[in-house]
Motif scaffolding. Structure first.
Motif, mmCIF file in Angstrom:
data_model
loop_
_atom_site.group_PDB
_atom_site.id
_atom_site.type_symbol
_atom_site.label_atom_id
_atom_site.label_comp_id
_atom_site.label_asym_id
_atom_site.label_seq_id
_atom_site.Cartn_x
_atom_site.Cartn_y
_atom_site.Cartn_z
ATOM 1 N N PRO A 192 -81.081 -120.363 26.970
ATOM 2 C CA PRO A 192 -80.699 -120.818 28.304
ATOM 3 C C PRO A 192 -79.500 -120.008 28.802
ATOM 4 O O PRO A 192 -78.609 -119.669 28.039
ATOM 5 C CB PRO A 192 -80.295 -122.282 28.084
ATOM 6 C CG PRO A 192 -80.699 -122.624 26.702
ATOM 7 C CD PRO A 192 -80.835 -121.364 25.939
ATOM 8 N N GLN A 193 -79.541 -119.715 30.112
ATOM 9 C CA GLN A 193 -78.398 -119.007 30.666
ATOM 10 C C GLN A 193 -77.279 -119.977 30.958
ATOM 11 O O GLN A 193 -77.509 -121.130 31.275
ATOM 12 C CB GLN A 193 -78.820 -118.296 31.956
ATOM 13 C CG GLN A 193 -79.541 -117.016 31.673
ATOM 14 C CD GLN A 193 -80.189 -116.471 32.937
ATOM 15 O OE1 GLN A 193 -80.447 -117.216 33.863
ATOM 16 N NE2 GLN A 193 -80.441 -115.173 32.963
ATOM 17 N N ASP A 220 -74.521 -122.350 32.346
ATOM 18 C CA ASP A 220 -74.547 -123.180 33.545
ATOM 19 C C ASP A 220 -73.468 -124.232 33.381
ATOM 20 O O ASP A 220 -73.292 -124.784 32.306
ATOM 21 C CB ASP A 220 -75.937 -123.843 33.652
ATOM 22 C CG ASP A 220 -76.138 -124.516 34.986
ATOM 23 O OD1 ASP A 220 -75.382 -125.460 35.291
ATOM 24 O OD2 ASP A 220 -77.062 -124.101 35.704
ATOM 25 N N THR A 231 -73.369 -127.210 34.105
ATOM 26 C CA THR A 231 -73.877 -128.505 33.649
ATOM 27 C C THR A 231 -73.739 -128.649 32.143
ATOM 28 O O THR A 231 -73.516 -129.746 31.625
ATOM 29 C CB THR A 231 -75.378 -128.651 33.999
ATOM 30 O OG1 THR A 231 -75.571 -128.178 35.318
ATOM 31 C CG2 THR A 231 -75.820 -130.078 33.880
ATOM 32 N N TYR A 232 -73.851 -127.516 31.418
ATOM 33 C CA TYR A 232 -73.816 -127.615 29.974
ATOM 34 C C TYR A 232 -72.465 -128.096 29.490
ATOM 35 O O TYR A 232 -72.355 -128.795 28.480
ATOM 36 C CB TYR A 232 -74.184 -126.283 29.325
ATOM 37 C CG TYR A 232 -75.592 -125.836 29.700
ATOM 38 C CD1 TYR A 232 -75.901 -124.496 29.838
ATOM 39 C CD2 TYR A 232 -76.588 -126.761 29.911
ATOM 40 C CE1 TYR A 232 -77.170 -124.091 30.177
ATOM 41 C CE2 TYR A 232 -77.863 -126.376 30.269
ATOM 42 C CZ TYR A 232 -78.151 -125.041 30.404
ATOM 43 O OH TYR A 232 -79.401 -124.649 30.749
ATOM 44 N N PHE A 246 -78.029 -134.207 32.254
ATOM 45 C CA PHE A 246 -78.909 -133.071 32.510
ATOM 46 C C PHE A 246 -79.827 -133.351 33.693
ATOM 47 O O PHE A 246 -79.971 -132.545 34.611
ATOM 48 C CB PHE A 246 -79.719 -132.805 31.228
ATOM 49 C CG PHE A 246 -80.683 -131.677 31.322
ATOM 50 C CD1 PHE A 246 -82.050 -131.924 31.308
ATOM 51 C CD2 PHE A 246 -80.244 -130.378 31.414
ATOM 52 C CE1 PHE A 246 -82.947 -130.876 31.384
ATOM 53 C CE2 PHE A 246 -81.145 -129.329 31.494
ATOM 54 C CZ PHE A 246 -82.502 -129.574 31.480
ATOM 55 N N ALA A 255 -78.146 -133.636 37.095
ATOM 56 C CA ALA A 255 -77.749 -132.366 37.724
ATOM 57 C C ALA A 255 -78.960 -131.585 38.200
ATOM 58 O O ALA A 255 -78.841 -130.420 38.567
ATOM 59 C CB ALA A 255 -76.941 -131.540 36.731
ATOM 60 N N GLY A 256 -80.129 -132.216 38.142
ATOM 61 C CA GLY A 256 -81.304 -131.517 38.647
ATOM 62 C C GLY A 256 -82.024 -130.713 37.581
ATOM 63 O O GLY A 256 -82.798 -129.820 37.905
ATOM 64 N N ALA A 257 -81.762 -131.029 36.333
ATOM 65 C CA ALA A 257 -82.429 -130.367 35.213
ATOM 66 C C ALA A 257 -82.346 -128.856 35.296
ATOM 67 O O ALA A 257 -83.359 -128.161 35.334
ATOM 68 C CB ALA A 257 -83.883 -130.816 35.125
ATOM 69 N N PRO A 258 -81.132 -128.307 35.344
ATOM 70 C CA PRO A 258 -81.029 -126.854 35.453
ATOM 71 C C PRO A 258 -81.350 -126.192 34.125
ATOM 72 O O PRO A 258 -80.633 -126.308 33.169
ATOM 73 C CB PRO A 258 -79.552 -126.640 35.815
ATOM 74 C CG PRO A 258 -78.861 -127.807 35.214
ATOM 75 C CD PRO A 258 -79.830 -128.953 35.167
ATOM 76 N N LEU A 259 -82.473 -125.507 34.065
ATOM 77 C CA LEU A 259 -82.798 -124.820 32.824
ATOM 78 C C LEU A 259 -83.392 -123.482 33.201
ATOM 79 O O LEU A 259 -84.606 -123.356 33.363
ATOM 80 C CB LEU A 259 -83.799 -125.656 32.023
ATOM 81 C CG LEU A 259 -84.065 -125.139 30.614
ATOM 82 C CD1 LEU A 259 -82.780 -125.201 29.803
ATOM 83 C CD2 LEU A 259 -85.148 -125.942 29.946
ATOM 84 N N SER A 260 -82.538 -122.496 33.387
ATOM 85 C CA SER A 260 -83.108 -121.179 33.625
ATOM 86 C C SER A 260 -82.934 -120.398 32.340
ATOM 87 O O SER A 260 -81.843 -120.191 31.835
ATOM 88 C CB SER A 260 -82.401 -120.488 34.783
ATOM 89 O OG SER A 260 -81.088 -120.165 34.419
#
Lengths: 396, 251, 366
Positions: A180-181, A183, A185-186, A236, A239-244
């Motif tokens: 994962p890049q 972010d 949120t992490y 997670f 925050a909109g489930a950011p998983l790029s």
């Protein structure tokens, strides 16, 4: 007139020193130490003379010199322009990294197989026995060569890499997987994790107090697990489930992007894990068997359920028997990681080997390796002694 | 076969058979135990006496026949097994105290986790029973620090803390040094005088004569003879009983 | 009223069909709970998925003779590679015509190990047998006398090298280990300190560093001009390394001897060395034979590390065999074959030690 007893006039005489055990003891020790020191001086003298003759430097000054060789994989930034000292540090980190991962994986695998060996299911029990016997009776180095050869020769070229699941590529250049890049949120998730862990501890304390007062049990373990897993998950999702993910992509002849580990690392990790797990399985099995069957029967007769029996009666006693040999296996795994030098993974011994080949200062290099491993071993032994004394069963 | 007609037996074994593989260890066992009755089971080793009482609280599984304890039938149903184990206490030959817990913790473990009692109540009951077995001062000690006789008395107290209806004893004094047997038997006699239903496997014939309402003789897996102790010892009906008694009462 | 039942014992009946016999065994061992049923099915599935392909590879599609690597490529194993390389893997660069000598050496070692398993031979006879055997091994490997051509230690490769390193290593480590164990339990602080330091130091570092030390530093330790050949360096490393581990095993045995034994010996007037030699050591060593055997198994496996310092034991020759340009890529066959050899030795010895342990426990009434 009564004669005085002769003993009143005799005083204990001191025996001559060669018959006095205390004096003898001192003489033996002095002689022994003298011999050891003499041999030591002889060896050191010869070494210095020989080193001088071969024009090899002594001392640790070489640690500040430029290393001049590259290192295939490293946890911290490193370039050939860095010093030998830094190279050693990189090697040390690599050793600790593969050892830590190996210990965790081997413990999980070994415990599962150890428990399987005790299963009432004949097939499962025999299969785990076959596993243990197979991997214990073949040298670790042979197993390492096998895994390494398999990864280098049987794994396909990157263009035809195996894809067990989307984004994970296994080829003869290693294993590539997406990461994962970064972010923001992490960071919040990490905070939530810490809150979750603290919350789980608090819940456990509250549940224990409540049970002591009212007798009502509470599933504190499940609640705690829910907190530790659930809170970060909630953050997670909120925050909109950011998983790029940074996906590995085939560029030319190899992958770029994502994270990759070399075949050497994978082979070393698999080999160490599979080998040590066989020994851990036997330790776990012996530990559980060490708790006499009567303990189980007494607990059953009192009406305790199997899970309660395991948690309150069997496991505490079994762990006392399991942990000392288990730590010994952890130590073995750490020492066995030094076999990396045979398959080219840049661990401490590997880098020290390269260094001492380049500088010729074998004595310093080997001494450094030994000191590092000794520190690790002695630390773990000390911790083990503390643990043993703390949980020793109280007896007459 | 009930001790007094009209009273429902608290333990019933009907046509119970058990095999270990091909070996027929219990053969057609029929036995009733009434409430408050004290039964002593004796017999040569290998006769199946321990196996029989261990079937009563499901430490062993019977293959044929019925076992009914306190009105609950003993089947593979876990609920029945748990209910029966709550009402039946067991004292083992090897004591089987939990070595990593103090005496007090040994006693309060089951009341807290099985009967869900608050800790204070469990501890009060525990100290009460420690008094009854005459070792209240050992509460904070660990089993490893006690003598054999003391450990077995703790084991008896541990079972009593669950307030069972029935107490099973599997050769409780066989692992003790001779000078400690008396202290344990004294506790068992007191227990019997308080009206506890007891089934006891033992070689202590003096104890049996004092306490038993019914003597049961087992040999090779079956009940050969049973009856009140006076007649059992004076006038054994079966040759096998006579032989066994002659061997055991020789000294 | 006493009731008596039958005078004669009840005849034994057969257990109900569903609980004995093969069906009963299946129920009790494989299907006795829902979880176990699932596990059994999973295990059977695993078998079905892995075993037939392995059998096809190893036997059905295998090629048993071929002229070159190219001719041997197929779906199955190329056992022709093993046939071609067998003598090289087993004996390495030992002169081809003299291969009977290392073969004899291997046979001698195996015979000695088997003889040592027989309890009746334990004692002076066994010690003499071993000394004779080791002397024979030395003569056969070196040659130079009795009409045998001299073969330098550089050419001792393969299985004989593995056996020599392990067996000679343990044999010579043994007296050193006894001294270390006694020293560690000594009342004299200086001796105890030095023994503890040695044992903890050697046990705390990986074997590879001890091998490096021996291989690189031993020449430096010796006076100028004295050379020491590579095999001897490795052998010294194994002796020093095994001694530390053996010392701990022996110490365990010494600790288990009750104080009463020492006191009885003292009361009889025996000196320290007499008491140790005649009373304490025999009992201590007898008690720790199973862990001693386990240590030997460990040493046997550890000999594979000498490849890193340039000696060619069984694993070394296997790797060397794989570098042949005509036979490339048969690593699976090679490693399986070599692993099988190691497995045979180690498995047999571990079974033996387990058997000893069981017998020992039986004797002590556990």
């Amino acid at each position: 007139m009564a004669t005085e007893p002769a003993s009143a006039t005799l005083r204990p005489t001191r025996p001559p020193f060669w018959r006095n055990p205390a004096a003898r003891g001192i003489i033996y020790q002095v002689l022994f130490v003298a011999v050891v020191v003499a041999v030591g001086i002889f060896l050191v003298h010869n070494t210095l003379v020989n080193l001088h003759r071969q024009n090899i430097a002594t001392g640790f000054g070489f640690l500040d010199r430029e290393a001049g060789f590259g290192i295939g994989e490293s946890l911290v930034p490193y370039s050939p322009a860095d010093t030998y000292g830094r190279a050693f540090f990189v090697g040390l980190l690599n050793t600790l990294y593969v050892a830590a991962l190996g210990i965790v994986l081997a413990t999980v695998l070994g415990t599962l197989i150890g428990i399987a060996r005790l299963s009432s299911n004949w097939l499962v029990s025999k299969l785990s026995q076959a596993y243990v016997e197979t991997f214990r009776n073949i040298p670790l180095l042979l197993q390492l060569f096998f895994w390494w050869a398999m990864l280098r020769e049987s794994a396909p070229a990157p263009r035809q890499a195996w894809q067990p699941m989307g984004g994970v590529f296994i080829s003869n250049r290693g294993v590539n997987f997406p990461v994962p890049q970064a972010d923001p949120t992490y960071h919040w998730m990490l905070l939530a994790l810490i809150v979750g862990v603290l919350g789980a501890i608090a819940v456990r304390g509250w549940a224990q107090r409540r049970q002591a007062l009212t007798g009502a049990p509470f599933p504190a373990v499940w609640a705690g697990a829910a907190l530790v897993v659930g809170l970060p998950l909630v953050v997670f999702l909120a925050a909109g489930a950011p998983l790029s993910l940074d996906w590995p992509e085939l560029k030319g002849f190899n992958f770029s992007g994502g994270h990759s580990v070399s075949p050497e690392f994978v082979a070393l990790l698999i080999g160490l894990t599979v080998y040590t797990a066989a020994f851990i399985a036997e330790i776990v099995r012996a530990g559980i068997l060490a708790v006499s069957w009567g303990q189980n029967e007494a607990a059953q007769a009192l009406g305790l359920r199997p899970v309660q029996t395991m948690r309150l009666i069997v496991l505490p006693q079994a762990l006392r028997v399991i942990i000392p040999p288990m730590t010994s296996q952890y130590l073995n795994l750490t020492k066995n990681s030094s076999l990396a030098v045979a398959i080219g993974y840049p661990d401490l011994v590997s880098i020290a080997n390269t260094t001492l080949n380049q500088t010729g200062q074998a004595v310093e290099g080997i001494a450094m390796i030994m000191v590092v491993y000794l520190v690790i071993s002695l630390t773990i032994s000390l911790l083990m002694n503390f643990y043993n004394r703390a949980v020793a069963l109280v007896e007459r | 076969m009930t001790i007094s007609d009209g009273q429902v037996p608290i333990i019933e074994l009907r046509g119970v058979d058990k095999w270990y593989g091909e070996f027929h260890v219990l053969r057609n066992i029929n036995l009733d135990v009434g409430k408050g009755e004290r039964v002593v089971v004796c017999g040569p080793s290998g006769s199946g006496k321990s196996t029989m009482i261990r079937c009563i609280n499901r430490l062993e599984e019977h293959q044929r026949g019925q076992i009914i304890v306190a009105g609950i039938e003993l089947t593979s149903d876990v609920k029945n097994i748990e209910a029966i184990r709550r009402e039946v206490g067991m004292v083992f030959q090897q004591f089987n105290l939990f070595p990593h817990l103090t005496v007090l913790e040994n006693l309060t473990l089951a009341p807290i986790w099985v009967r869900k009692l608050p800790r204070k109540e469990a501890e009060e009951t525990a100290r009460l029973y420690l008094e009854r077995v005459r070792i209240p001062e050992q509460a904070e000690k660990y089993p490893g620090q006690l003598s054999g006789g003391q450990q077995q008395r703790v084991a008896i107290a541990r079972s009593l803390c669950m307030k069972p209806e029935i107490m099973l004893f599997d050769e409780p004094t066989s692992a003790l040094d001779p000078e400690m047997i008396k202290e344990v038997l004294d506790v068992m006699i007191e227990l019997a005088e308080d009206g506890m239903t007891m089934v006891c496997v033992t070689h202590e014939m003096g104890f049996a004569r004092t306490v038993a309402d019914t003597m049961v003789f087992m040999d090779r897996g079956e009940i050969v003879e049973h009856g009140p102790p006076k007649e059992f010892f004076a006038n054994p009906k079966s040759d096998r009983t006579r032989l066994f008694l002659s061997q055991i009462l020789a000294h | 009223m006493t009731e008596a039942t039958h005078e004669l014992p009840l005849p034994a009946a057969r257990p109900p069909a569903a609980s004995a016999g093969p069906l009963g065994w299946l129920r009790a061992n494989l299907f006795n709970s829902p979880l176990n049923t699932i596990l059994t099915l999973a295990a059977v599935y695993l078998f079905v998925v892995t075993i037939p392909p392995i059998i096809r590879w190893a036997f059905v599609n295998a090629i048993w003779s071929a002229d070159s690597g190219r001719a041997c490529r197929g779906d199955g194993a190329c056992w022709a590679f093993i046939a071609e390389k067998l003598r090289f893997i087993l004996f390495g660069r030992y002169p081809y015509q003299e291969h009977w000598r290392p073969l004899f050496v291997v046979v001698t070692f195996v015979a000695l190990i088997l003889a040592s398993c027989d309890r009746r031979l334990w004692g002076r006879r066994l010690a003499l047998l071993w000394m004779g055997g080791l002397a024979a091994v030395g003569v056969l490997m070196w040659g130079g006398i009795l009409g045998l051509t001299y073969v330098e230690t550089e050419l001792w490769n393969g299985l004989p090298l593995t056996l020599i390193l392990a067996i000679v290593g343990m044999a010579l480590a043994f007296p050193l280990a006894i001294l270390l164990a006694l020293g560690r339990r000594s009342q004299l602080p200086a001796i105890r300190a030095i023994c503890v330091a040695y044992i903890e130091l050697v046990r705390g570092v990986p074997l590879i560093t001890v091998l490096f030390m021996a291989s690189v530093m031993l020449p430096l330790f010796l006076p100028t001009g004295v050379t020491i050949d590579k095999l001897l360096r490795a052998q010294v490393a194994f002796i020093l390394f095994s001694a530390a581990y053996l010392a701990e095993v022996i110490r365990g045995g010494l600790q288990a001897i009750p104080k009463g034994q020492h006191e009885a010996a003292d009361a009889l007037g025996l000196s320290y060395w007499q008491r140790t030699r005649l009373i304490v050591l025999p009992q201590a060593l007898a008690m720790v034979i199973p862990p001693l055997v386990n240590t030997f198994i460990g040493t046997f496996k550890d000999t594979s590390l000498v490849i890193i310092i340039g000696l060619f034991d069984l694993l070394g020759t296997t790797n060397a065999a794989l570098t042949d340009a005509n036979w490339r890529g048969f690593y699976l066959e090679a490693y399986v074959f070599t692993a099988a050899i190691y497995f045979c030795f180690c498995f047999f010895m571990s079974r033996y030690s387990q058997m000893l342990e069981r017998e020992f426990n039986k004797g002590r009434g556990r």
